[in-house]
Design an enzyme around this catalytic site. Sequence first.
Site, PDB file in Angstrom:
ATOM      1  CB  THR A 124      -7.512  -5.753   9.778  1.00 34.35           C
ATOM      2  OG1 THR A 124      -7.975  -6.921   9.197  1.00 34.35           O
ATOM      3  CG2 THR A 124      -8.063  -4.404   8.927  1.00 34.35           C
ATOM      4  CG  ASN A 177      -3.743  -2.453   6.877  1.00 37.91           C
ATOM      5  OD1 ASN A 177      -3.776  -1.766   5.539  1.00 37.91           O
ATOM      6  ND2 ASN A 177      -4.879  -3.142   7.323  1.00 37.91           N
ATOM      7  CD  GLU A 183      -8.688  -9.746  -3.214  1.00 36.49           C
ATOM      8  OE1 GLU A 183      -7.262 -10.043  -2.846  1.00 36.49           O
ATOM      9  OE2 GLU A 183      -9.261  -9.514  -2.367  1.00 36.49           O
ATOM     10  CG  PHE A 233     -13.574   1.644   6.467  1.00 31.80           C
ATOM     11  CD1 PHE A 233     -13.222   1.177   5.132  1.00 31.80           C
ATOM     12  CD2 PHE A 233     -14.337   0.988   7.370  1.00 31.80           C
ATOM     13  CE1 PHE A 233     -13.036  -0.296   5.184  1.00 31.80           C
ATOM     14  CE2 PHE A 233     -14.433  -0.611   7.341  1.00 31.80           C
ATOM     15  CZ  PHE A 233     -13.913  -1.109   6.256  1.00 31.80           C
ATOM     16  CE1 TYR A 269      -9.566  -3.060   0.067  1.00 30.17           C
ATOM     17  CE2 TYR A 269      -8.701  -1.285  -1.014  1.00 30.17           C
ATOM     18  CZ  TYR A 269      -8.328  -2.370  -0.327  1.00 30.17           C
ATOM     19  OH  TYR A 269      -7.192  -2.579   0.277  1.00 30.17           O
ATOM     20  CE  LYS A 319      -4.048  -2.600   2.232  1.00 25.56           C
ATOM     21  NZ  LYS A 319      -5.131  -2.213   3.418  1.00 25.56           N
ATOM     22  CG  HIS A 373      -4.948  -6.566  -0.047  1.00 28.82           C
ATOM     23  ND1 HIS A 373      -6.513  -6.431   0.445  1.00 28.82           N
ATOM     24  CD2 HIS A 373      -5.258  -7.672  -1.003  1.00 28.82           C
ATOM     25  CE1 HIS A 373      -7.270  -7.544  -0.281  1.00 28.82           C
ATOM     26  NE2 HIS A 373      -6.507  -8.197  -1.039  1.00 28.82           N
ATOM     27  NE  ARG A 429      -6.291 -12.341   5.964  1.00 27.84           N
ATOM     28  CZ  ARG A 429      -6.772 -11.015   5.745  1.00 27.84           C
ATOM     29  NH1 ARG A 429      -6.969 -10.495   4.653  1.00 27.84           N
ATOM     30  NH2 ARG A 429      -7.454 -10.563   6.858  1.00 27.84           N
ATOM     31  NE  ARG A 459      -2.741  -5.586   6.987  1.00 27.83           N
ATOM     32  CZ  ARG A 459      -3.796  -6.145   6.597  1.00 27.83           C
ATOM     33  NH1 ARG A 459      -4.499  -6.986   7.461  1.00 27.83           N
ATOM     34  NH2 ARG A 459      -4.332  -5.969   5.411  1.00 27.83           N
TER      35      ARG A 459
HETATM   36  P1  GDP Z   1      -8.048  -6.949   5.538  1.00 30.96           P
HETATM   37  O1  GDP Z   1      -8.852  -8.278   4.869  1.00 30.96           O
HETATM   38  O2  GDP Z   1      -7.335  -7.323   6.744  1.00 30.96           O
HETATM   39  O3  GDP Z   1      -7.444  -6.054   4.667  1.00 30.96           O
HETATM   40  O4  GDP Z   1      -9.269  -6.236   6.221  1.00 30.96           O
HETATM   41  P2  GDP Z   1     -10.680  -5.857   5.484  1.00 30.96           P
HETATM   42  O5  GDP Z   1     -11.234  -6.418   4.432  1.00 30.96           O
HETATM   43  O6  GDP Z   1     -11.678  -5.738   6.844  1.00 30.96           O
HETATM   44  O7  GDP Z   1     -10.507  -4.131   5.322  1.00 30.96           O
HETATM   45  C1  GDP Z   1      -9.984  -3.545   3.953  1.00 30.96           C
HETATM   46  C2  GDP Z   1      -8.843  -2.455   4.292  1.00 30.96           C
HETATM   47  O8  GDP Z   1      -9.664  -1.474   4.844  1.00 30.96           O
HETATM   48  C3  GDP Z   1      -8.185  -2.882   5.558  1.00 30.96           C
HETATM   49  O9  GDP Z   1      -6.846  -3.420   5.247  1.00 30.96           O
HETATM   50  C4  GDP Z   1      -7.957  -1.510   5.887  1.00 30.96           C
HETATM   51  O10 GDP Z   1      -6.694  -0.601   5.065  1.00 30.96           O
HETATM   52  C5  GDP Z   1      -9.063  -0.796   5.663  1.00 30.96           C
HETATM   53  N1  GDP Z   1     -10.126  -0.667   6.911  1.00 30.96           N
HETATM   54  C6  GDP Z   1     -10.644  -1.662   7.647  1.00 30.96           C
HETATM   55  N2  GDP Z   1     -11.101  -1.167   8.698  1.00 30.96           N
HETATM   56  C7  GDP Z   1     -11.228   0.109   8.713  1.00 30.96           C
HETATM   57  C8  GDP Z   1     -11.751   1.159   9.554  1.00 30.96           C
HETATM   58  O11 GDP Z   1     -12.525   0.681  10.461  1.00 30.96           O
HETATM   59  N3  GDP Z   1     -11.366   2.522   9.362  1.00 30.96           N
HETATM   60  C9  GDP Z   1     -10.648   2.677   8.103  1.00 30.96           C
HETATM   61  N4  GDP Z   1     -10.210   4.090   7.923  1.00 30.96           N
HETATM   62  N5  GDP Z   1     -10.013   1.804   7.437  1.00 30.96           N
HETATM   63  C10 GDP Z   1     -10.086   0.503   7.563  1.00 30.96           C
END
Ligand code: GDP
Length: 142
Positions: A93, A114, A128, A59, A51, A11, A117, A87, A104
């Site tokens: 996350t 973070n 993806e 968010f 996404y 990222k 991805h 993972r 992370r």
């Molecule tokens: P991942 O699979 O661990 O990447 O998590 P998710 O699929 O739930 O979320 C996708 C991405 O959205 C995360 O990697 C973060 O960059 C972002 N993200 C997740 N939760 C939040 C949140 O509560 N606030 C914000 N600003 N970004 C978030």
Amino acid sequence: MNKEKTLCIIKPNAINDNNIGNIVARYEKENLKVVAMKMVKLTKERAEGFYIEHKERPFFGSLVNFMTSGSVVLIVLEGDEAVSKNRKIMGATNPADAEPNTLRKLYARSLEANAVHGSDSLPSAEREISYFFTDDEIFPRS
Ligand code: GDP
């Protein structure tokens, strides 16, 4: 053991912090092989499409802004149990909850920024990878 492919995205925050090499080195050390890689700047439409499952989340707009704020590195990793292995290497996350020495924990700046991805399941990985790469851009290795 099942040989799998998974998508990693380095990222914008990790690129700004000069951590591309550290992240790729970690995958290679853990025996996940790079079989495709490119640096791109995502358009708003491309990031939104990627996404799409988060479209209704509060968010979503902020995440798309962040992912288009700079370039990203798209990587296809291949190896035994690559999806779950990645993972584990990435960590939770939210970096505050991530295990020590995960990518992370080491390289995130915030919950949003973070660092990496990683596909969360085999079907997601397939979607993806094909979202960003054509078959002739992927070079499987033994
Ligand atoms: P991942 O699979 O661990 O990447 O998590 P998710 O699929 O739930 O979320 C996708 C991405 O959205 C995360 O990697 C973060 O960059 C972002 N993200 C997740 N939760 C939040 C949140 O509560 N606030 C914000 N600003 N970004 C978030």
